[in-house]
Motif scaffolding. Structure first.
Motif, mmCIF file in Angstrom:
data_model
loop_
_atom_site.group_PDB
_atom_site.id
_atom_site.type_symbol
_atom_site.label_atom_id
_atom_site.label_comp_id
_atom_site.label_asym_id
_atom_site.label_seq_id
_atom_site.Cartn_x
_atom_site.Cartn_y
_atom_site.Cartn_z
ATOM 1 N N PHE A 141 0.864 -1.172 0.000
ATOM 2 C CA PHE A 141 0.000 0.000 0.000
ATOM 3 C C PHE A 141 0.905 1.229 0.000
ATOM 4 O O PHE A 141 1.425 1.633 1.033
ATOM 5 N N ASN A 142 1.085 1.819 -1.180
ATOM 6 C CA ASN A 142 2.074 2.886 -1.335
ATOM 7 C C ASN A 142 1.863 4.067 -0.408
ATOM 8 O O ASN A 142 2.809 4.662 0.074
ATOM 9 N N SER A 143 0.591 4.441 -0.187
ATOM 10 C CA SER A 143 0.334 5.675 0.550
ATOM 11 C C SER A 143 0.362 5.443 2.061
ATOM 12 O O SER A 143 0.174 6.377 2.823
ATOM 13 N N MET A 144 0.586 4.193 2.487
ATOM 14 C CA MET A 144 0.545 3.915 3.923
ATOM 15 C C MET A 144 1.954 3.631 4.427
ATOM 16 O O MET A 144 2.827 3.208 3.671
ATOM 17 N N ARG A 154 6.453 6.042 4.401
ATOM 18 C CA ARG A 154 5.479 5.486 3.460
ATOM 19 C C ARG A 154 6.137 4.435 2.583
ATOM 20 O O ARG A 154 7.259 4.624 2.112
#
Lengths: 457, 337, 234
Positions: free
Chosen positions: C90-93, C131
């Motif tokens: 999950f790139n944005s997490m 991230r």
């Protein structure tokens, strides 16, 4: 007397001979049903209403043809139909109304100069945006400066002229007026106006992903409407322009003409009703000519190599691009063409109304309703778009009496003064929104290809 | 000193205070649009009507509460009715998802298909609203009108310019802060909130992690519905309720969401205020401010308005077009919840 | 009894079959590697085992239980975990949130498992508040494997875990995978780098056109002259 049977879909065979006869028969049946529905209105309500409906159906059909050119051929979502239609309406005013010399004398020069300044500002900005990339952040400051200076100059030249023009007999004119030419010319000019606007919009928005395109066009059409509503020197704004000249005779003149009176005596009609019917018939004839011309043009285009290419692009943009097709410029082309058709219809609508009312342009009625027509009729099929225009306009108008009738029927068991019954009857007019929404949703869900699906060529 | 304070108060009265309130309403609306976009991947044109629906339920509940004699004066009764409005809107959204949107989700329909579907939904909700409550203007704010009256401010401060704060404006900003804080806490601190972000970020991987998509979608609709009901009610409280207005509110809301970077909650909030303040600053008549600062008559008798007030609503569309031209991804680019 | 068995799998996308009756199995604590030329159906076989592809024939069982009809997220609850080849974090997490999401189905406290994952991949602990999208390729792969381990799976499936990483990082990743298997987890992976992968494999499957061509232990396959000539470049 059964004129509505002239409905375009019935003439399908003239233009295209479908290989599949059953599909052809189906279309014919649909067209006949439509004709019957219009005649039914003629018999039950009044023929005057039936012909008003027919005229509006014809205009709607042209608008939905325009949207179909963009959506059905190329998959472009134009949510700015309202703006292009309004530009067509503006053309009707600017072409047909008499010029107001005193207004021109008062501020014509200032307005012209101001518009030139505005145009130059935009050109300089575009030049800076394209050429000054190497300047980095400085480019934004430069552009900002040009905008501020250009805009101030423009306002300084325009504002006094606007005030002067609007002061010229505001109750009657208060605007520059038009050219005083025959109004039929405005149908072409309206198409050109819309095409020009579409070219700018397309340059701005066509590179965006499809739902952004929808939002951008919706926004731009609102901006167009704001200009038409509030630039009184151009359009009289909310004061409306009334009494546009007609391309057909006036009822009063007909009633006084001896030849008309002689014909009337042979039929069992009142002269007032007959004159109004004849006027509507004349309009219907003119509209039909335009509709058939546009269909003929677009059907021939669709069948040629151009149509094949458009379908290829729509169905697989990436592949078409890889094959060396210039997708962006094709999209621009089709966007401009479709918008021009909408503009023509917009000018025709104002011609029929005889007045230009900027506040009457609502996105619900002029953008989204046209979309319902295309989807319900069958996107990608011109005959479908035409039928959609007829059917949807018919129910848009008739949903109200039908809804009222249904509600009265359903609540007939209640006390006549029961609050619920009164409330329902009072708000019956709003059933048309619900009906349209449901029609759209049900079509999308259960018959996504519409009443007359696209022919796979 | 007064030479500086007076124009500042003038700006605060006509730009800052109304801008904060209007910005909060837009931000709440844009937050709803952005949530649907991030999780369900489409631009929901019916959001304006959903807001209107929420406001309508709140209004009807307000009338009912008043009829049984409940009120929380000096606060408007609508605040007491708001939970009912939220519940009603949640019901509507879940029903819509079940009856309409779910079908297209399972089909993995394109975003344009969704968009057209949402237009159909917009028609239906709009029709239902007009059918139930009628198209007329309704003022349902029965609380105190002002928190601070212009006259009182003048007396207290001794300045010649007044500053008025409507109670509806204060309520709007206060509620918006609480709601936004709650949303951010939910998204960043709770397991469910994080699973929503995960699903928005990478749908397939979320499935591999055992996140139940139907649950995420339901929660998204619940939050969106709540936001819409709150935003719709606050807008109605502040400016009176008129069904037609909400259709037109969709565009500034989309403008706010896109300016901030659609799919990004922080962006939606920033975008809301950018739009609100641009509208006010561009249509504010600077004549009096200039008179305080530079003396009367320096700039002639013009209003010193950048744009005529007529174009107030058009400002958001212009910003929208400019942003789409220059940076279509918005201020906080990218889709990340 | 073998822990996971995919037997005589037949299926594909649309009308053409990609899998033509191949079988793949792996036992707890073992590493099974699927190799083969491009288009042999390696990744498709993985997807079939995880339920992301409807099979037209054959069956899949885990621990003796038939799971052919289960949806992917239900298989997760049966102890399977899958690391896709791309878009696997999950790139944005943040890294920690990624691991948390991996443990989504765990209702019990996850601090213990997370500590184990951090022990296995120390670099992740260092970057746990960053991230995932900002990490290097090799680190992202570690996040991806770590995320999958958070479900405490009994079977870990990896689709080309070393695609696009440098040889040094690849060796390190393989070391980690051996560590994972030694904790008693069954590891099934598809690999392009057949030679190195078979080197750590307990069991190897060579697929060609959706069928088993050679099967055997990793070392046996490496020694097999035909396999070497056809698939390992001599």
């Amino acid at each position: 007397m059964n004129k509505p049977s002239k409905n375009a879909p019935a003439r399908n065979h003239i233009f295209s001979l479908p290989a599949d006869w059953s599909a052809h028969r189906r279309n014919l049946v649909l067209a006949c049903i439509m004709a019957l529905m219009l005649s039914f209105v003629g018999f039950v309500q009044s023929w005057n209403l039936a012909f008003s409906l027919l005229n509006m159906c014809l205009i709607s059909a042209i608008m939905s043809l325009g949207v179909n050119i963009q959506w059905g051929y190329a998959g472009l979502f134009n949510a700015g139909v309202m703006g292009f239609a309004a530009l067509g309406g503006l053309a009707a005013v600017l072409v047909s109304m008499d010029p107001v010399p005193s207004a021109w004398a008062a501020g014509g020069g200032g307005i012209s100069l101001g518009l030139v300044i505005g145009f130059v500002t935009i050109c300089v900005n575009i030049y800076l945006w394209k050429r000054a990339r190497s300047q980095g952040k400085k480019r934004y400051w430069l552009i900002g400066l040009v905008v501020v200076v250009g805009y101030s100059l423009m306002r300084m030249t325009i504002d006094p002229s606007v005030a002067a023009i609007e002061a010229v007999d505001p109750a009657m004119t208060g605007y520059l007026g038009g050219l005083g030419l025959p109004i039929v010319l405005s149908w072409i000019v309206g198409g050109l106006f819309a095409a020009a606007a579409a070219w700018v919009v397309g340059k701005v928005a066509l590179g965006l992903r499809s739902d952004y395109l929808a939002i951008a066009t919706l926004g731009i059409s609102e901006i167009i409407l704001y200009v038409l509503k509030f630039e009184d020197w151009l359009t009289r704004g909310v004061k409306n322009v009334n009494g546009l000249p007609r391309p057909v005779p006036y009822e009063v003149d007909l009633q006084e003409a001896t030849w008309f009176q002689e014909i009337i005596t042979q039929f069992n009609l009142s002269i007032v009703e007959a004159s109004s019917l004849l006027v509507k018939l004349c309009y219907a004839g003119l509209f039909l000519i335009v509709l058939l011309t546009i269909i003929w043009l677009s059907e021939s285009a669709l069948r040629g190599p151009w149509g094949r290419m458009m379908r290829a692009i729509r169905d697989n943009e990436v592949a078409a691009n890889a094959m060396g097709k210039n997708v962006t410029s094709r999209h621009l082309q089709v966007f401009v063409l479709g918008s021009a058709v909408i503009g023509i219809a917009g000018a025709m609508l104002v011609t029929l109304d005889g007045q230009f009312t900027p506040t009457s342009y609502q996105p619900l009625r002029f953008t989204f309703l046209i979309w319902v027509m295309v989807i319900v009729g069958g996107s990608g099929n011109n005959w479908g778009a035409v039928l959609g225009g007829f059917v949807v306009w018919f129910f848009w108008i008739e949903a109200e009496p039908i809804g009222l009738w249904l509600i009265t029927l359903l609540t007939s068991g209640m006390e006549p003064t029961h609050w619920l019954r009164l409330h329902l009857i009072e708000n019956a007019a709003h059933t048309r929104l619900i009906t349209m929404g449901l029609v759209l949703l049900l079509t999308l869900r259960f018959a996504p290809r519409g009443l007359i699906p696209e022919v796979k060529r | 000193m007064e030479m500086l304070l007076n124009p500042l108060v003038l700006l605060a009265n006509f730009v800052l205070v109304p801008g904060l309130a209007y910005g909060s309403q837009l931000a709440l609306g844009a937050l709803g649009v952005t949530m649907v976009y991030a999780v369900l991947n489409f631009s929901n044109f019916s959001h304006g009507e959903v807001m209107s629906f929420g406001a309508m339920i709140t209004i009807l509940s307000t009338y009912w509460l008043k009829s049984i004699g409940l009120s929380i004066s000096p606060l408007p009764t609508a605040l007491l009715a708001l939970p009912l409005g939220i519940l009603g809107t949640i019901g509507l959204c879940l029903l819509l998802d079940r009856l309409v949107f779910r079908f297209y989700r399972h089909q993995r329909a394109s975003s344009v298909t969704y968009l057209i579907v949402s237009i159909g939904v917009m028609f239906v909700i709009g029709g239902v609203i007009r059918f139930v409550i009628g198209p007329n203007d309704r003022n349902f704010n029965d609380g105190d009108r002002f928190l601070l009256k212009a006259r009182e401010f003048k007396e207290i401060s001794g300045l010649s310019e007044g500053l008025a704060i409507k109670s509806s404006q204060a309520i709007t900003v206060f509620t918006a802060v609480i709601v936004v804080a709650a949303i951010f806490w939910f998204l960043n601190r709770t397991r469910t909130g994080k699973s929503m972000r995960a699903y928005a970020d990478n749908q397939d991987l979320a499935l591999l992690s055992g996140i139940n998509p139907d649950r995420v979608v339901s929660i998204t609709w619940i939050i969106t519905a709540g936001l819409a009901a709150v935003a719709g009610t606050l807008y109605g409280l502040d400016k009176s309720y008129k069904p037609l207005v909400y259709l037109h509110l969709v565009l500034p809301i989309f403008a706010a969401a896109i300016v901030g970077g659609v799919g990004n909650p922080l962006g939606a909030i920033v975008g809301g205020f950018v739009i609100a303040f641009s509208e006010l600053l561009l249509t504010f008549a600077y004549k009096k401010v200039a008179a305080y600062l530079f003396g009367e008559g320096l700039f002639g008798d013009g209003l010193l308005q950048i744009l005529s007030t007529d174009y107030k609503f058009a400002v958001s569309f212009m910003i929208l077009v400019v942003v789409l031209l220059i940076k279509p991804t918005g201020i906080f680019s990218g889709k990340s919840l | 009894m073998t822990f996971m068995i995919g037997e005589n799998m037949v299926g594909g996308y649309g009308s053409t079959d990609i899998l033509n009756g191949c079988s793949i199995c792996v036992d707890l604590g073992e590493i099974a590697v699927v190799v083969g030329p491009n288009g042999a159906g390696k990744s498709t076989a993985m997807k079939a085992i995880f339920g992301m592809l409807n099979l037209r024939g054959g069956k899949i069982s885990i621990d003796g239980e038939d799971i052919t009809a289960l949806a992917p997220f239900e298989r997760v609850r049966k102890g399977m975990a899958f690391v896709p080849q791309t878009h696997n974090v999950f790139n944005s997490m943040t890294v920690e949130e990624n691991l948390e999401m991996g443990a989504f189905i765990n209702t019990s406290p996850i601090a213990g498992i997370m500590a184990q994952v951090y022990d296995l991949f120390p670099v992740l602990k260092e970057k746990r508040h960053q991230r995932a999208g900002e990490l290097s390729g090799g680190q992202r792969q570690q996040v991806a494997v770590g995320r999958a381990l958070m479900t405490e799976p009994k079977l870990l499936m990896l689709d080309e875990p070393t695609a696009g990483v440098s040889p040094i990082v690849m060796d390190e990743l393989f070391d980690r995978i051996i560590d994972v298997a030694s904790t008693g987890i069954a590891v099934l992976m598809v690999e392009q780098n057949a030679k190195q992968a078979l080197g750590i494999a307990d069991q190897g499957f060579v697929l060609v056109q959706g069928e088993n061509r050679y099967t055997g232990s990793g070392t046996a396959l490496l020694r097999n002259a035909n396999v070497r000539k056809a698939f390992l470049g001599g």
